[in-house]
Design a protein around this motif. Structure first.
Motif, PDB file in Angstrom:
ATOM      1  N   VAL A 207       0.849  -1.200   0.000  1.00 25.48           N
ATOM      2  CA  VAL A 207       0.000   0.000   0.000  1.00 25.48           C
ATOM      3  C   VAL A 207       0.884   1.250   0.000  1.00 25.48           C
ATOM      4  N   VAL A 208       1.961   1.190   0.774  1.00 22.99           N
ATOM      5  CA  VAL A 208       2.898   2.318   0.807  1.00 22.99           C
ATOM      6  C   VAL A 208       3.521   2.506  -0.575  1.00 22.99           C
ATOM      7  N   ASP A 209       3.923   1.408  -1.194  1.00 19.28           N
ATOM      8  CA  ASP A 209       4.521   1.508  -2.534  1.00 19.28           C
ATOM      9  C   ASP A 209       3.564   2.179  -3.508  1.00 19.28           C
ATOM     10  N   GLU A 210       2.293   1.783  -3.420  1.00 21.33           N
ATOM     11  CA  GLU A 210       1.296   2.364  -4.318  1.00 21.33           C
ATOM     12  C   GLU A 210       1.111   3.859  -4.010  1.00 21.33           C
ATOM     13  N   ALA A 211       1.079   4.178  -2.725  1.00 28.66           N
ATOM     14  CA  ALA A 211       0.861   5.581  -2.343  1.00 28.66           C
ATOM     15  C   ALA A 211       2.023   6.465  -2.786  1.00 28.66           C
ATOM     16  N   LEU A 212       3.234   5.886  -2.793  1.00 27.54           N
ATOM     17  CA  LEU A 212       4.420   6.680  -3.118  1.00 27.54           C
ATOM     18  C   LEU A 212       4.730   6.691  -4.605  1.00 27.54           C
ATOM     19  N   PHE A 213       3.978   5.919  -5.370  1.00 26.97           N
ATOM     20  CA  PHE A 213       4.290   5.794  -6.783  1.00 26.97           C
ATOM     21  C   PHE A 213       4.252   7.174  -7.445  1.00 26.97           C
ATOM     22  N   GLY A 214       5.382   7.563  -8.038  1.00 26.07           N
ATOM     23  CA  GLY A 214       5.439   8.847  -8.729  1.00 26.07           C
ATOM     24  C   GLY A 214       5.695  10.043  -7.831  1.00 26.07           C
ATOM     25  N   GLU A 215       5.786   9.818  -6.514  1.00 25.85           N
ATOM     26  CA  GLU A 215       6.091  10.944  -5.610  1.00 25.85           C
ATOM     27  C   GLU A 215       7.510  11.442  -5.873  1.00 25.85           C
ATOM     28  N   ASP A 216       7.700  12.761  -5.743  1.00 22.65           N
ATOM     29  CA  ASP A 216       9.059  13.247  -5.970  1.00 22.65           C
ATOM     30  C   ASP A 216       9.956  12.920  -4.774  1.00 22.65           C
ATOM     31  N   ALA A 217      11.252  13.075  -4.990  1.00 18.47           N
ATOM     32  CA  ALA A 217      12.202  12.499  -4.053  1.00 18.47           C
ATOM     33  C   ALA A 217      12.418  13.304  -2.778  1.00 18.47           C
ATOM     34  N   ASP A 218      11.886  14.529  -2.714  1.00 18.46           N
ATOM     35  CA  ASP A 218      12.136  15.273  -1.476  1.00 18.46           C
ATOM     36  C   ASP A 218      11.210  14.801  -0.362  1.00 18.46           C
ATOM     37  N   CYS A 219      10.401  13.816  -0.671  1.00 21.67           N
ATOM     38  CA  CYS A 219       9.444  13.322   0.314  1.00 21.67           C
ATOM     39  C   CYS A 219       9.708  11.840   0.496  1.00 21.67           C
ATOM     40  N   ALA A 220       9.519  11.353   1.734  1.00 23.22           N
ATOM     41  CA  ALA A 220       9.709   9.935   2.020  1.00 23.22           C
ATOM     42  C   ALA A 220      11.044   9.422   1.491  1.00 23.22           C
TER      43      ALA A 220
END
Ligand code: WTA
Length: 642
Positions: A207-220
């Protein structure tokens, strides 16, 4: 805030007097209560200052309450502290050092125990690891974990190093998680491979992987994964780190960050009637003072107690009264990972008996569920260690109250119905163990807390008249604002009725000043004690291509208090994709769970050609609710010409 106020529901005449021994031994006895009430009336600031003096501080405050910029109140300004010093560090120097802090039971039966010293060492290890990853004071750490020892450890480690934690209940979907990630921009996310719930392994990391998909790198920048359930997990290099590897080499000693009393401790998202979830911000100083005092008074903890609260750490009850309050009090906390009815309806009673639980704090929904299974389940177990019971989250109602009191509490244990909110941080209205109890009533406001019931202009509603719940004076554990939204905070809570905090509940007060909470004044749903925003469910529904518009209301439910009913306007051509209305209904129910999380369930969906609106275009949920439940729709002036 317009609603059909109910002046009085069924009158409950039964009263229960406390046992003499309870009165004799209570932390807050009759004399203390009188003194506290008198002081709180005469010198409210001194009253809270004395509570603050019961805690450890690194430096004393300059001012108890700074009310120069309402509604942005500050408590104990200038004071230096850290909640974790009070919850952990100070215990290491006392007899609590070798006392059990946490007993954890997994759903599949395993058990792990930590003394205060062992917990301290684990927290220090993780604190060092987090510092090693570059986490600094004020950085956000998002915790997406089920009830595990590591959840408690992470909460404490984050606070210890001055990070701002935000827990997201593990029943939320990837979309809900992503929404929170986008709002608070965490540097670190802590999660697990999976966990056990109702006999199944729930995969969490994906679920975390899905939520982070495409998030930019300054986060998480990093995702820390606790290995709990042996789920095969894709570890993304170098982002993902194994919790166990991370802490292995770390020293079990770490300094505790010195915080200003007003520095943020956590951010917790909750649902409102409109828009997106609101991130309520709580701070170290006032929160620790308010939670500590109220936990001691209401739960009446003694050194020999064993405390079990069935709330998930991801909700406010879990923050204040599973983790922070009990540990500050030096209590032993029992934490259970799984479903309370797994593998059968006596799991909770088996846990009480196995460890000798003395205080049990739970929800009306769970009580109603257990009640349905009957008293033969509790009768199979030795529940004689119980000495105090509590309830929270929704109105309990007299019958479940009496059942719980009689069959679980042997008609002896005080049963305390506590009213409070994510926003209040601490108990506000609650009986004390020495109080006369009325089944279904949450009793009176606690000392130092001024809660009232008023009409829409802010005038006292008078005995037995239904009205809006407001709080007249600031209190230490109050949320300070909404994350990045001071204006929203002002509007949601302080402008509905000028000069007071608007809680969003309706209640009546009887001739003894006892509160009878009736439910929400706004459109927020309370399903099994979980606040669900109608706008969020509506947004999820309208994201489906067969839906043009949707309205969601709460309808009465015999177990969960409330259930969600949806009114849906379908899109042209929906029947090209679905063979029948039933098929569409099933698809929509599954869609909402996928969008918001598996714990959000919809009871019924009805199709309409159109929905009622105000002139400004808002959906009139109240009118639909009135039609559905037969209740008066309240003030419909905003219905305008429709
Ligand atoms: C409801 C949970 C009746 C209420 C601690 C409140 C209650 C909302 C009670 C807050 C109670 C909580 N009796 N209603 N004892 N306790 N509520 O933020 O509507 O998850 O506004 O905090 O739950 O829910 P929250």
């Amino acid at each position: 805030m317009e609603t059909g106020l109910v002046d009085s529901l069924l009158r409950e005449e039964r009263v229960f007097r406390p046992q003499p021994q309870v009165v004799r031994e209570a932390n807050m006895g009759q004399a203390e209560l009188k003194a506290a009430q008198t002081l709180a009336r005469q010198d409210y600031r001194l009253f809270w200052e004395e509570r603050a003096a019961e805690m450890d501080w690194f430096a004393k405050w300059d001012q108890v309450l700074d009310d120069s910029n309402p509604p942005f109140y500050k408590w104990f300004s200038g004071g230096k502290c850290n909640l974790v010093h009070n919850a952990l560090d100070r215990h290491i120097l006392t007899v609590n050092k070798n006392k059990l802090a946490v007993i954890w039971e997994g759903e599949s039966g395993e058990c792990r125990k930590y003394t205060y010293y062992e917990l301290y060492r684990e927290v220090c290890r993780l604190a060092n690891a987090l510092r090693g990853l570059g986490v600094q004071k004020g950085d956000r750490i998002l915790i997406y974990l089920p009830p595990l020892p590591e959840t408690v450890i992470t909460m404490l480690a984050a606070a210890k190093i001055g990070a701002v934690q935000t827990l997201v209940f593990a029943g939320y979907s990837a979309r809900s998680l992503r929404e929170r990630i986008e709002s608070c921009r965490p540097k670190i996310i802590v999660t697990a491979d999976g966990f056990y719930r109702n006999g199944r392994v729930i995969n969490l990391k994906s679920v975390v992987d899905e939520a982070l998909f495409g998030e930019d790198a300054d986060c998480a920048e990093s995702v820390i994964v606790v290995h709990r359930a042996g789920v095969e997990t894709d570890m993304v290099e170098p982002r993902d780190l194994r919790y166990e590897d991370l802490i292995r080499q770390e020293s079990p000693q770490a300094p505790t960050e010195v915080m200003d009393a007003e520095d943020p401790l956590f951010l917790l998202y909750t649902s409102g009637a409109t828009g997106k979830p609101k991130g309520l911000l709580h701070t170290h100083g006032g929160y620790m003072v308010g939670v500590h005092a109220t936990y001691r008074w209401v739960m009446d903890v003694k050194p020999t107690d064993l405390y079990l609260c069935t709330a998930d750490p991801g909700w406010i009850t879990g923050h204040s009264y599973v983790v922070f309050g009990p540990l500050m009090a030096g209590t032993t906390v029992v934490l259970y990972e799984g479903h309370p009815l797994y593998p059968q309806a006596d799991r909770l009673w088996a846990i009480v008996a196995r460890y000798g639980v003395t205080i049990l704090y739970t929800t009306p929904t769970l009580i109603r569920m257990l009640m349905r299974y009957g008293s033969q389940y509790p009768r199979k177990h030795d529940l004689s260690t119980l000495r105090l019971l509590g309830s929270v989250g929704e109105p309990i109602g007299p019958e479940p109250w009496v059942w719980f009191h009689k069959y679980i509490g042997r008609s002896e244990c005080p049963l305390l119905d506590t009213w409070w909110q994510t926003e209040t941080g601490m108990f506000m209205v609650s009986p004390l163990p020495i109080s006369l109890l009325k089944p279904g009533s949450a009793g009176r406001p606690l000392p130092g807390v001024e809660v009232d019931v008023v009409d829409r202009h802010g005038n006292p509603a008078g005995h037995d008249k239904g009205g809006f719940v407001v709080i007249r004076k600031p209190w230490p554990a109050m949320a300070r604002t909404l994350w990045n939204d001071d204006q929203g905070y002002r509007q949601a809570y302080w402008e509905k009725i000028p000069g007071v905090y608007f809680a969003g509940d309706v209640a009546r007060k009887d001739e003894d000043g006892y509160f009878w909470f009736q439910g929400r004044a706004d459109d927020v749903l309370n399903i099994g004690g979980h606040r669900i925003g109608p706008a969020e469910v509506e947004a999820a529904l309208t994201a489906h291509k067969s839906v043009v518009e949707a309205a969601v209301i709460g309808v009465p439910d015999s177990i969960k208090g409330e259930a969600a009913k949806c009114f849906v306007v379908r899109a042209e051509g929906w029947n090209k994709d679905y063979d029948s209305e039933d098929e569409l209904i099933m698809a929509l129910k599954a869609h909402v769970k996928r969008e918001l999380g598996p714990f959000v369930s919809i009871r019924a969906i009805a199709f309409r050609e159109q929905l009622p609106h105000t002139k400004s275009g808002k959906i009139l949920r109240r009118l639909l609710k009135a039609e559905e439940t037969g209740a008066a729709p309240g003030d419909l002036s905003s219905l305008e010409e429709e």
